[in-house]
Design a protein around this motif. Sequence first.
Motif, PDB file in Angstrom:
ATOM      1  N   PHE A  65      -0.805  41.894  24.023  1.00  0.00           N
ATOM      2  CA  PHE A  65      -0.548  40.580  23.435  1.00  0.00           C
ATOM      3  C   PHE A  65      -1.410  40.309  22.208  1.00  0.00           C
ATOM      4  N   ARG A  66      -2.507  41.043  22.062  1.00  0.00           N
ATOM      5  CA  ARG A  66      -3.398  40.847  20.917  1.00  0.00           C
ATOM      6  C   ARG A  66      -2.880  41.498  19.636  1.00  0.00           C
ATOM      7  N   CYS A  67      -1.748  42.177  19.709  1.00  0.00           N
ATOM      8  CA  CYS A  67      -1.178  42.833  18.520  1.00  0.00           C
ATOM      9  C   CYS A  67      -0.709  41.838  17.473  1.00  0.00           C
ATOM     10  N   GLY A  68      -0.513  40.604  17.838  1.00  0.00           N
ATOM     11  CA  GLY A  68      -0.081  39.588  16.880  1.00  0.00           C
ATOM     12  C   GLY A  68       1.427  39.533  16.753  1.00  0.00           C
ATOM     13  N   ARG A  69       1.898  38.650  15.917  1.00  0.00           N
ATOM     14  CA  ARG A  69       3.342  38.442  15.725  1.00  0.00           C
ATOM     15  C   ARG A  69       3.959  39.643  15.021  1.00  0.00           C
ATOM     16  N   ILE A  70       5.145  40.024  15.482  1.00  0.00           N
ATOM     17  CA  ILE A  70       5.867  41.129  14.855  1.00  0.00           C
ATOM     18  C   ILE A  70       7.286  40.683  14.517  1.00  0.00           C
ATOM     19  N   LEU A  71       7.873  41.366  13.576  1.00  0.00           N
ATOM     20  CA  LEU A  71       9.283  41.179  13.242  1.00  0.00           C
ATOM     21  C   LEU A  71      10.012  42.449  13.651  1.00  0.00           C
TER      22      LEU A  71
ATOM     23  N   VAL B 177       4.929  43.737  10.231  1.00  0.00           N
ATOM     24  CA  VAL B 177       3.833  42.816  10.545  1.00  0.00           C
ATOM     25  C   VAL B 177       3.159  42.369   9.250  1.00  0.00           C
ATOM     26  N   CYS B 178       2.566  41.176   9.318  1.00  0.00           N
ATOM     27  CA  CYS B 178       1.802  40.690   8.160  1.00  0.00           C
ATOM     28  C   CYS B 178       0.360  41.180   8.210  1.00  0.00           C
ATOM     29  N   SER B 179      -0.140  41.347   9.402  1.00  0.00           N
ATOM     30  CA  SER B 179      -1.526  41.771   9.565  1.00  0.00           C
ATOM     31  C   SER B 179      -1.558  43.048  10.407  1.00  0.00           C
ATOM     32  N   PRO B 180      -1.496  44.203   9.751  1.00  0.00           N
ATOM     33  CA  PRO B 180      -1.399  45.452  10.511  1.00  0.00           C
ATOM     34  C   PRO B 180      -2.653  45.808  11.302  1.00  0.00           C
TER      35      PRO B 180
ATOM     36  N   GLY C 111      -2.352  50.864  19.027  1.00  0.00           N
ATOM     37  CA  GLY C 111      -2.481  52.292  18.784  1.00  0.00           C
ATOM     38  C   GLY C 111      -1.622  52.783  17.629  1.00  0.00           C
ATOM     39  N   TRP C 112      -1.170  51.861  16.791  1.00  0.00           N
ATOM     40  CA  TRP C 112      -0.274  52.246  15.713  1.00  0.00           C
ATOM     41  C   TRP C 112      -1.003  52.846  14.520  1.00  0.00           C
ATOM     42  N   GLU C 113      -2.322  52.919  14.584  1.00  0.00           N
ATOM     43  CA  GLU C 113      -3.048  53.614  13.515  1.00  0.00           C
ATOM     44  C   GLU C 113      -2.742  55.107  13.538  1.00  0.00           C
ATOM     45  N   TYR C 114      -2.219  55.589  14.675  1.00  0.00           N
ATOM     46  CA  TYR C 114      -1.880  57.001  14.804  1.00  0.00           C
ATOM     47  C   TYR C 114      -0.481  57.327  14.284  1.00  0.00           C
ATOM     48  N   ILE C 115       0.263  56.311  13.883  1.00  0.00           N
ATOM     49  CA  ILE C 115       1.588  56.559  13.302  1.00  0.00           C
ATOM     50  C   ILE C 115       1.393  57.189  11.935  1.00  0.00           C
ATOM     51  N   ASP C 116       2.078  58.275  11.705  1.00  0.00           N
ATOM     52  CA  ASP C 116       1.959  59.007  10.448  1.00  0.00           C
ATOM     53  C   ASP C 116       2.349  58.119   9.270  1.00  0.00           C
TER      54      ASP C 116
ATOM     55  N   GLY D  53       4.832  43.934  -0.370  1.00  0.00           N
ATOM     56  CA  GLY D  53       4.493  42.515  -0.355  1.00  0.00           C
ATOM     57  C   GLY D  53       3.405  42.254   0.662  1.00  0.00           C
ATOM     58  N   ASP D  54       3.587  41.231   1.475  1.00  0.00           N
ATOM     59  CA  ASP D  54       2.591  40.871   2.495  1.00  0.00           C
ATOM     60  C   ASP D  54       2.812  41.592   3.816  1.00  0.00           C
ATOM     61  N   TYR D  55       3.755  42.502   3.866  1.00  0.00           N
ATOM     62  CA  TYR D  55       4.131  43.143   5.131  1.00  0.00           C
ATOM     63  C   TYR D  55       3.853  44.632   5.137  1.00  0.00           C
ATOM     64  N   ARG D  56       3.643  45.139   6.353  1.00  0.00           N
ATOM     65  CA  ARG D  56       3.673  46.576   6.575  1.00  0.00           C
ATOM     66  C   ARG D  56       4.880  46.831   7.468  1.00  0.00           C
ATOM     67  N   PHE D  57       5.736  47.723   7.012  1.00  0.00           N
ATOM     68  CA  PHE D  57       6.932  48.099   7.754  1.00  0.00           C
ATOM     69  C   PHE D  57       6.684  49.431   8.441  1.00  0.00           C
ATOM     70  N   TYR D  58       7.125  49.518   9.694  1.00  0.00           N
ATOM     71  CA  TYR D  58       7.022  50.745  10.479  1.00  0.00           C
ATOM     72  C   TYR D  58       8.443  51.195  10.812  1.00  0.00           C
ATOM     73  N   ASP D  59       8.752  52.428  10.511  1.00  0.00           N
ATOM     74  CA  ASP D  59      10.092  52.969  10.715  1.00  0.00           C
ATOM     75  C   ASP D  59      10.285  53.414  12.161  1.00  0.00           C
ATOM     76  N   ARG D  60      11.499  53.207  12.680  1.00  0.00           N
ATOM     77  CA  ARG D  60      11.793  53.578  14.063  1.00  0.00           C
ATOM     78  C   ARG D  60      11.736  55.078  14.299  1.00  0.00           C
TER      79      ARG D  60
END
Length: 135
Positions: free
Chosen positions: A36-42, A52-55, A63-68, A76-83
Amino acid sequence: MYKLNETIEKAVQKYIEESDVVEIGAHGLEELGLDFRCGRILISVDEGFVAVCSPRSIEYYGGWEYIDSEFKLDAGDYRFYDREAGRVDAVIRYYRELLQEGYRYEDGKGFVNSNGLTAQEAVAAKTAVEKSEEL
C-alpha cells in the motif's frame, strides 16, 4: 525550454486521457500484489502500462527498481512502466481478474463487489461460510 516542457506535459496528459486509465490508490494496491505504500498508480489495460508520478515509492516498496530500463519511460511528470516487464504485467493481470470477477475500484475503499464488500471482506465471508458448512 519552458515551451518544450509545456508541450511534452500536454502530450502526456492527452495520452493518459486517451488511454482509458484507472487511478488506483492505497486501498486497492494490495489486491494488485503491491504494498500500500507504493502510492497512487495509473493502469491502462488497453495500452498495457502502469504510470506513476512519484516512482521512488513503487520502486522501493514494490521492487520495481529491478525493472530493466528498457521497460521504463520518463515523460513529463510521469514514469511509465511497460507490461512487457513481468512485475507490471502481473499488476495488470490482477486488475483484469478482479474486473472479471465483478469487482470495481472505489477510491478510499478499494475493490468492491456488487454487494459492496471489499475483496478482502468477500474472501473472509466466503471462508466463514465454508467453515460453518463443515460443522
